[in-house]
Design a protein around this motif. Structure first.
Motif, PDB file in Angstrom:
ATOM      1  N   CYS A 210     -36.880  -7.262 -42.344  1.00  0.00           N
ATOM      2  CA  CYS A 210     -35.962  -8.276 -43.252  1.00  0.00           C
ATOM      3  C   CYS A 210     -37.092  -9.307 -43.861  1.00  0.00           C
ATOM      4  O   CYS A 210     -38.098  -9.699 -43.735  1.00  0.00           O
ATOM      5  N   LEU A 212     -36.692 -12.128 -45.149  1.00  0.00           N
ATOM      6  CA  LEU A 212     -36.709 -13.693 -44.789  1.00  0.00           C
ATOM      7  C   LEU A 212     -37.086 -13.695 -43.446  1.00  0.00           C
ATOM      8  O   LEU A 212     -37.915 -14.713 -43.240  1.00  0.00           O
ATOM      9  N   CYS A 213     -37.083 -12.849 -42.170  1.00  0.00           N
ATOM     10  CA  CYS A 213     -37.502 -12.968 -41.118  1.00  0.00           C
ATOM     11  C   CYS A 213     -38.389 -11.824 -40.384  1.00  0.00           C
ATOM     12  O   CYS A 213     -38.752 -12.338 -39.234  1.00  0.00           O
ATOM     13  N   SER A 215     -37.624  -9.362 -39.045  1.00  0.00           N
ATOM     14  CA  SER A 215     -37.133  -8.601 -37.900  1.00  0.00           C
ATOM     15  C   SER A 215     -36.642  -7.079 -38.349  1.00  0.00           C
ATOM     16  O   SER A 215     -36.576  -7.014 -39.777  1.00  0.00           O
ATOM     17  N   CYS A 249     -31.630  -8.314 -42.424  1.00  0.00           N
ATOM     18  CA  CYS A 249     -30.952  -8.454 -41.133  1.00  0.00           C
ATOM     19  C   CYS A 249     -29.636  -8.780 -41.297  1.00  0.00           C
ATOM     20  O   CYS A 249     -29.359  -9.486 -42.382  1.00  0.00           O
ATOM     21  N   HIS A 252     -28.951 -12.715 -41.827  1.00  0.00           N
ATOM     22  CA  HIS A 252     -29.375 -13.086 -43.429  1.00  0.00           C
ATOM     23  C   HIS A 252     -28.511 -12.547 -44.400  1.00  0.00           C
ATOM     24  O   HIS A 252     -28.570 -12.934 -45.525  1.00  0.00           O
TER      25      HIS A 252
END
Ligand SMILES: [Zn+2]
Length: 319
Positions: A210, A212-213, A215, A249, A252
């Protein structure tokens, strides 16, 4: 098979002794020869020593000599027995009810439901059945292949490869936000293939993480939880182009589509003020101000025009 059938033209496989119900030590299900893989669903990856089996679920209607017997959930898989043997593709799980009715050299007809990529009809034709004679005439001594060479089924692999090539070519051209091709001129199989090609290109580009994160859970069969999100959504004909995509993910992706966050002109994550107050959103709020290109290892290729479209049309602080 009728011209108006809901099923595409069949491929066939003559069943060997190791594939029928009463054989000793047989593997569950039956083998799909390499030459027939192109008519089966495109698998999400290649097996490796650490991931020896890759499978996709299939809904199957099981028929015996033209009569419907069972509806099952089965799967189509490639397996390598711990990476020690070359990959073999098989249809396994919940098909023994049909294979138990087979004898050696009976024929399995395999057809895909038109407009779908994961619904198949498996029809066992016994050698003693009147239908066998017609089938045998078309098979003409072969062990597997397209049943009637005058009627070739659609190749899902070819559709997919064409979609990947088209996306690779498009990505070398100047970026456009919208897919100009008329929706109506495209078959469901082509749409599904394009969507799969887009997904693969976007997720590969961002290393299945992802943006953004970071994951990115995966199943033992290499299925990724991640979504290849369209920045300009498909619902408004946003283009299938890696520059219009982000690997996200599910939470998100959901938050991006609803405009809880966006990417500003400096490539920083911006969380909407009206969402930042909500305590349930804290896993998003911690990303506020995060420099997105640096976070994803300078791999960000999202086009500024696409991000601008999203800010103007989706970001909820604007509403
Ligand atoms: Zn995420």
């Amino acid at each position: 098979m009728s011209k108006y059938s809901q099923w595409d033209h069949p491929i066939f496989k003559v069943l060997r002794s190791g594939e029928i119900g009463f054989a000793k030590g047989h593997q569950s299900g039956f083998r799909v020869p390499v030459e027939l893989r192109k008519y089966m669903p495109v698998l999400p990856g290649e097996p490796t020593s650490s991931v020896p089996t890759i499978a996709v679920p299939l809904a199957a209607e099981l028929y015996l000599n033209g009569k419907h017997k069972f509806s099952v959930l089965t799967n189509y898989r490639i397996q390598t027995w711990g990476g020690t043997r070359l990959g073999e593709t098989r249809i396994t799980a919940n098909v023994m009810g049909l294979l138990n009715l087979a004898k050696e050299n009976d024929v399995m007809l395999i057809s895909r439901r038109k407009g779908e990529v994961d619904i198949y009809r498996l029809e066992l034709i016994n050698r003693g059945d009147p239908k066998f004679r017609k089938v045998a005439g078309l098979i003409a001594g072969r062990s597997w292949g397209v049943l009637d060479i005058q009627h070739i089924p659609l190749s899902l692999a070819d559709e997919y490869n064409t979609a990947v090539e088209a996306e690779e070519i498009r990505e070398r051209l100047p970026f456009t936000l919208f897919d100009i091709e008329k929706k109506t001129s495209v078959s469901s199989e082509t749409k599904i293939s394009r969507s799969k090609a887009f997904r693969k290109r976007v997720l590969q580009h961002y290393d299945y993480k992802c943006v953004l994160c970071n994951s990115g859970m995966k199943s033992a069969g290499e299925a990724s939880e991640l979504d290849a999100a369209h920045i300009v959504p498909r619902s408004v004909l946003g283009v299938d182009d890696v520059r219009n995509g982000l690997a996200l993910c599910k939470p998100h992706h959901w938050a991006f589509d609803l405009g809880l966050w966006c990417v500003d002109t400096e490539q920083n994550v911006k969380v909407a003020k009206n969402s930042a107050q909500i305590s349930e959103n804290r896993n998003l709020v911690v990303r506020d101000g995060q420099r997105l290109d640096e976070f994803c290892g300078n791999k960000l290729v999202a086009h500024p025009d696409a991000l601008t479209w999203h800010r103007k049309n989706r970001f909820s602080d604007n509403n």
